[in-house]
Design a protein around this motif. Structure first.
Motif, PDB file in Angstrom:
ATOM      1  N   ALA A   1       4.769  -9.413  -3.109  1.00 13.11           N
ATOM      2  CA  ALA A   1       5.063  -8.019  -2.768  1.00 13.11           C
ATOM      3  C   ALA A   1       4.875  -7.125  -3.980  1.00 13.11           C
ATOM      4  O   ALA A   1       4.511  -5.967  -3.850  1.00 13.11           O
ATOM      5  CB  ALA A   1       6.491  -7.901  -2.226  1.00 13.11           C
TER       6      ALA A   1
ATOM      7  N   LEU B   1       0.630  -0.574   0.993  1.00  9.52           N
ATOM      8  CA  LEU B   1       1.532  -0.814   2.122  1.00  9.52           C
ATOM      9  C   LEU B   1       1.555   0.396   3.064  1.00  9.52           C
ATOM     10  O   LEU B   1       1.528   0.231   4.283  1.00  9.52           O
ATOM     11  CB  LEU B   1       2.936  -1.146   1.632  1.00  9.52           C
ATOM     12  CG  LEU B   1       3.100  -2.541   1.031  1.00  9.52           C
ATOM     13  CD1 LEU B   1       4.457  -2.680   0.364  1.00  9.52           C
ATOM     14  CD2 LEU B   1       2.891  -3.623   2.082  1.00  9.52           C
TER      15      LEU B   1
ATOM     16  N   GLN C   1       8.150 -11.717  -1.913  1.00  8.69           N
ATOM     17  CA  GLN C   1       7.263 -11.853  -0.758  1.00  8.69           C
ATOM     18  C   GLN C   1       7.968 -11.591   0.565  1.00  8.69           C
ATOM     19  O   GLN C   1       7.467 -11.959   1.614  1.00  8.69           O
ATOM     20  CB  GLN C   1       6.646 -13.249  -0.724  1.00  8.69           C
ATOM     21  CG  GLN C   1       5.744 -13.507  -1.909  1.00  8.69           C
ATOM     22  CD  GLN C   1       5.148 -14.893  -1.843  1.00  8.69           C
ATOM     23  OE1 GLN C   1       5.858 -15.878  -1.770  1.00  8.69           O
ATOM     24  NE2 GLN C   1       3.830 -14.948  -1.858  1.00  8.69           N
ATOM     25  N   ARG C   2       9.107 -10.963   0.506  1.00 12.26           N
ATOM     26  CA  ARG C   2       9.908 -10.835   1.721  1.00 12.26           C
ATOM     27  C   ARG C   2      10.451  -9.422   1.879  1.00 12.26           C
ATOM     28  O   ARG C   2      10.763  -8.746   0.912  1.00 12.26           O
ATOM     29  CB  ARG C   2      11.061 -11.833   1.650  1.00 12.26           C
ATOM     30  CG  ARG C   2      11.879 -11.922   2.886  1.00 12.26           C
ATOM     31  CD  ARG C   2      12.577 -13.267   2.960  1.00 12.26           C
ATOM     32  NE  ARG C   2      13.433 -13.353   4.112  1.00 12.26           N
ATOM     33  CZ  ARG C   2      13.009 -13.550   5.351  1.00 12.26           C
ATOM     34  NH1 ARG C   2      11.727 -13.679   5.590  1.00 12.26           N
ATOM     35  NH2 ARG C   2      13.859 -13.633   6.347  1.00 12.26           N
TER      36      ARG C   2
ATOM     37  N   CYS D   1       0.520  -7.841  10.187  1.00  9.46           N
ATOM     38  CA  CYS D   1       0.056  -7.172   8.957  1.00  9.46           C
ATOM     39  C   CYS D   1       0.690  -7.791   7.719  1.00  9.46           C
ATOM     40  O   CYS D   1       0.008  -8.021   6.721  1.00  9.46           O
ATOM     41  CB  CYS D   1       0.380  -5.680   9.009  1.00  9.46           C
ATOM     42  SG  CYS D   1      -0.651  -4.768  10.158  1.00  9.46           S
ATOM     43  N   LEU D   2       1.982  -8.047   7.785  1.00  8.71           N
ATOM     44  CA  LEU D   2       2.665  -8.664   6.640  1.00  8.71           C
ATOM     45  C   LEU D   2       2.100 -10.053   6.371  1.00  8.71           C
ATOM     46  O   LEU D   2       1.878 -10.425   5.219  1.00  8.71           O
ATOM     47  CB  LEU D   2       4.171  -8.723   6.885  1.00  8.71           C
ATOM     48  CG  LEU D   2       4.908  -7.385   6.881  1.00  8.71           C
ATOM     49  CD1 LEU D   2       6.365  -7.577   7.278  1.00  8.71           C
ATOM     50  CD2 LEU D   2       4.798  -6.690   5.531  1.00  8.71           C
ATOM     51  N   ASP D   3       1.860 -10.800   7.430  1.00 12.80           N
ATOM     52  CA  ASP D   3       1.318 -12.153   7.293  1.00 12.80           C
ATOM     53  C   ASP D   3      -0.051 -12.121   6.596  1.00 12.80           C
ATOM     54  O   ASP D   3      -0.333 -12.957   5.741  1.00 12.80           O
ATOM     55  CB  ASP D   3       1.216 -12.814   8.663  1.00 12.80           C
ATOM     56  CG  ASP D   3       0.877 -14.281   8.560  1.00 12.80           C
ATOM     57  OD1 ASP D   3       1.559 -15.009   7.801  1.00 12.80           O
ATOM     58  OD2 ASP D   3      -0.085 -14.708   9.234  1.00 12.80           O
TER      59      ASP D   3
ATOM     60  N   LEU E   1       3.105 -11.865   3.187  1.00 12.29           N
ATOM     61  CA  LEU E   1       4.474 -11.350   3.127  1.00 12.29           C
ATOM     62  C   LEU E   1       5.166 -11.687   4.440  1.00 12.29           C
ATOM     63  O   LEU E   1       4.516 -12.025   5.430  1.00 12.29           O
ATOM     64  CB  LEU E   1       4.464  -9.834   2.906  1.00 12.29           C
ATOM     65  CG  LEU E   1       3.716  -9.334   1.670  1.00 12.29           C
ATOM     66  CD1 LEU E   1       3.599  -7.818   1.695  1.00 12.29           C
ATOM     67  CD2 LEU E   1       4.403  -9.808   0.405  1.00 12.29           C
ATOM     68  N   SER E   2       6.484 -11.589   4.446  1.00 11.20           N
ATOM     69  CA  SER E   2       7.227 -11.847   5.679  1.00 11.20           C
ATOM     70  C   SER E   2       8.412 -10.889   5.768  1.00 11.20           C
ATOM     71  O   SER E   2       8.747 -10.207   4.801  1.00 11.20           O
ATOM     72  CB  SER E   2       7.718 -13.295   5.712  1.00 11.20           C
ATOM     73  OG  SER E   2       8.640 -13.520   4.662  1.00 11.20           O
ATOM     74  N   ALA E   3       9.027 -10.868   6.944  1.00  9.48           N
ATOM     75  CA  ALA E   3      10.205 -10.019   7.162  1.00  9.48           C
ATOM     76  C   ALA E   3      11.216 -10.780   8.002  1.00  9.48           C
ATOM     77  O   ALA E   3      10.851 -11.551   8.891  1.00  9.48           O
ATOM     78  CB  ALA E   3       9.811  -8.723   7.860  1.00  9.48           C
TER      79      ALA E   3
END
Length: 132
Positions: free
Chosen positions: A3, A11, A65-66, A109-111, A115-117
């Motif tokens: 991130a 972003l 990354q989260r 998009c994050l993947d 990145l992840s949420a």
């Protein structure tokens, strides 16, 4: 990719490409604000004063990354303010559908950015974006 390596501007571009959800003027490097005016409460009102049922979601960085998300459901009033309210039963499915559709796009998009949420703890285990 971490991130920290994905810039705020990148972003913003990625989140803008998802659709009309991002409110860039309410977003900073510490958090991104999304919302959806899912169901018009009354089409009889002048367009600039219309009120809606929908949701808003805040996405905050948590580590390299989260991200963490927290959403609320409610009413968007004629003054342009969100109010947390119970969604009328006849609109619940549409509001939930739009939130899930948005989240699927966001997660994709994050993947792509590695990145992840995940949900904020206050959402608990049972919420609209819980895995099936």
């Amino acid at each position: 990719m971490s991130a920290e390596k994905v810039s705020h501007q990148k972003l913003l571009r990625v989140f803008t490409a998802i659709g009309p959800y991002l409110r860039s003027e309410q977003s900073t490097e510490q958090g991104y604000f999304f919302d959806c005016l899912a169901v018009c409460a009354s089409a009889k009102v002048a367009p600039e004063k219309r009120e809606f049922w929908g949701w808003w979601l805040e996405l905050s960085p948590r580590g390299e990354q989260r991200f963490q998300f927290h959403y609320r459901l409610g009413y968007y009033d004629g003054e342009g303010r969100w109010q947390e309210r119970d969604i009328p039963r006849k609109h619940e499915d549409e509001v939930a559908r739009t939130l899930r559709d948005f989240y699927d796009k966001l997660a994709s998009c994050l993947d792509e950015l590695s990145l992840s949420a995940g949900p904020a703890p206050e959402l608990g285990d049972k919420h609209l974006l819980s895995p099936a």
